[in-house]
Motif scaffolding. Structure first.
Motif, mmCIF file in Angstrom:
data_model
loop_
_atom_site.group_PDB
_atom_site.id
_atom_site.type_symbol
_atom_site.label_atom_id
_atom_site.label_comp_id
_atom_site.label_asym_id
_atom_site.label_seq_id
_atom_site.Cartn_x
_atom_site.Cartn_y
_atom_site.Cartn_z
ATOM 1 N N MET A 79 4.277 -4.885 -6.273
ATOM 2 C CA MET A 79 4.627 -4.733 -4.484
ATOM 3 C C MET A 79 6.300 -5.014 -5.543
ATOM 4 O O MET A 79 7.687 -4.278 -5.260
ATOM 5 C CB MET A 79 4.158 -5.667 -3.990
ATOM 6 C CG MET A 79 2.818 -4.962 -3.256
ATOM 7 S SD MET A 79 2.926 -5.699 -2.079
ATOM 8 C CE MET A 79 3.356 -4.391 -0.923
ATOM 9 N N ALA A 138 14.325 -2.942 2.337
ATOM 10 C CA ALA A 138 13.379 -2.151 2.559
ATOM 11 C C ALA A 138 13.150 -0.714 3.542
ATOM 12 O O ALA A 138 11.955 0.195 3.453
ATOM 13 C CB ALA A 138 12.077 -3.153 3.699
ATOM 14 N N TYR A 146 12.552 2.049 1.994
ATOM 15 C CA TYR A 146 10.479 2.992 1.395
ATOM 16 C C TYR A 146 10.494 4.222 2.122
ATOM 17 O O TYR A 146 9.290 5.022 2.074
ATOM 18 C CB TYR A 146 10.002 1.849 1.617
ATOM 19 C CG TYR A 146 10.418 1.173 0.464
ATOM 20 C CD1 TYR A 146 10.125 1.242 -1.038
ATOM 21 C CD2 TYR A 146 10.657 0.155 0.471
ATOM 22 C CE1 TYR A 146 10.286 0.223 -2.159
ATOM 23 C CE2 TYR A 146 10.786 -1.283 -0.727
ATOM 24 C CZ TYR A 146 10.725 -1.233 -2.150
ATOM 25 O OH TYR A 146 10.871 -1.870 -2.473
ATOM 26 N N LEU A 149 4.758 -0.557 2.140
ATOM 27 C CA LEU A 149 6.304 -0.844 2.208
ATOM 28 C C LEU A 149 7.290 0.298 3.002
ATOM 29 O O LEU A 149 7.503 -0.307 3.414
ATOM 30 C CB LEU A 149 7.402 -0.424 1.184
ATOM 31 C CG LEU A 149 6.672 -1.381 -0.575
ATOM 32 C CD1 LEU A 149 6.870 -0.360 -1.946
ATOM 33 C CD2 LEU A 149 6.551 -3.380 -1.074
#
Ligand SMILES: NC(=O)c1ccc[n+]([C@@H]2O[C@H](COP(=O)([O-])OP(=O)(O)OC[C@H]3O[C@@H](n4cnc5c(N)ncnc54)[C@H](OP(=O)(O)O)[C@@H]3O)[C@@H](O)[C@H]2O)c1
Length: 297
Positions: free
Chosen positions: A182, A196, A199, A238
């Motif tokens: 990750m 994020a 993603y 994610l």
């Protein structure tokens, strides 16, 4: 009150978070050891009451009283040699140094500075963002995974009363490499400058899966037990994260600081080369991160 002495070396986002946990757990003595003097640090959790650490950050290893029972080491991986003087001052043969860092090389990194003290690697799961030098925003439950051995179980006993989740894992190597995968993917955030939410893009999801697959191939060569399909699981995790969630390497990039690129991304390339596992995505990503971090021009 627990009759235990604790020093936190590196009272940044994660160090302050676990100092707050130790304070809530009622340890007898808590010392914050840094390199920038700060009078008080407030850890503001999205859920729960803020904890104010009033004791101030000490900056002189020469003036500290050691050894302590526990050191919680939370400087960035590349800052570990710089914290060596603190580690030497605070450790003795009965000290346990819990290394709250990303990467997979905790023991190799820290053992040279602790003169025989036990080194306990930990996987840190809670996102924490430094808002300024005096304030940390904690966006989840303070959570660690540690090896299921006596020091790991002792850390769980120490920190659970302060509200942390500490899980001793029989297969710690697998937990370590899953988190590393990750973290390696988060290197992509440095290049895009995005949190994020990126993603969720189909193109980023495909790239995430490709990078995660090569990390998992290296992890497998290192003895971790990760199925190739974990790459898709990680991409899905994610994509499901709050879109405004950052990453410590992104915060460092935004602040123009040196990046933790070698411990989080370089390691995939280095270990891949050792095992003859191709790492084509890392081969592009690692020099870009290194140049963004270290190039003086
Ligand atoms: N933040 C997260 O959400 C998160 C989540 C999981 C894992 N992690 C990992 O946890 C580790 C710590 O990350 P972080 O985000 O907490 O970093 P951070 O906020 O940058 O904190 C690092 C702290 O270490 C201090 N420091 C640096 N060099 C030092 C030295 N020579 N002696 C004493 N203190 C020193 C820094 O002081 P200055 O203020 O002077 O720089 C700062 O207080 C990293 O391995 C990271 O990858 C972070």
């Amino acid at each position: 009150m627990t009759d235990v002495t604790v020093a936190v070396v590196g009272p940044g986002a994660i160090g302050a978070t676990f100092a707050a946990v130790a304070r809530r757990a009622g340890v007898r003595e808590l010392t914050l050891c840094g390199r920038t003097p700060v009078e008080r640090i407030t850890v503001r959790a999205d859920r729960g009451e803020p904890v104010v650490l009033e004791d101030g950050v000490r900056t002189e290893p020469g003036g500290v009283r050691g050894p302590v029972d526990w050191v919680l080491l939370a400087v960035k991986a590349h800052q570990t040699p710089g914290a060596g003087e603190w580690l030497r001052a605070l450790t003795g043969p009965d000290t346990v140094v819990a290394v709250l860092q990303n990467g997979v090389e905790h023991h190799e990194r820290v053992a040279p500075f602790v003169d025989g003290a036990a080194v306990l690697p930990a996987v840190v799961w809670c996102p924490a963002e430094p808002l300024d030098r005096e304030t940390v925003r904690l966006r989840g439950e303070p959570a660690l995974t540690v090896p299921d051995r006596p020091e790991g179980r002792a850390l769980a006993d120490l920190l659970r009363p302060g509200g942390a989740r500490v899980d001793p894992a029989p297969d710690f190597r697998t937990a370590l490499w899953r988190k590393l995968t990750m973290n390696a993917v988060a290197g992509l955030q440095v290049l895009t400058g995005r949190r994020a939410g990126m993603y969720r893009r189909p193109d980023m999801r495909r790239l995430t899966v490709e990078l995660a697959r090569e990390c998992i191939a290296v992890a497998t060569a290192e003895g971790a037990n990760l199925a190739p399909s974990v790459a898709e699981d990680i991409a899905a995790e994610l994509a499901a994260m709050p879109p405004d969630l950052g990453s410590s390497i992104l915060f460092d990039r935004a602040a123009g600081r040196v990046l933790e690129w070698d411990a989080r991304n370089g390691v995939v390339q280095r270990f891949g080369a050792r095992h003859g596992v191709p790492t084509p995505v890392s081969d592009v990503l690692v020099p870009l991160l290194a140049a963004a971090s270290d190039d003086p021009n």
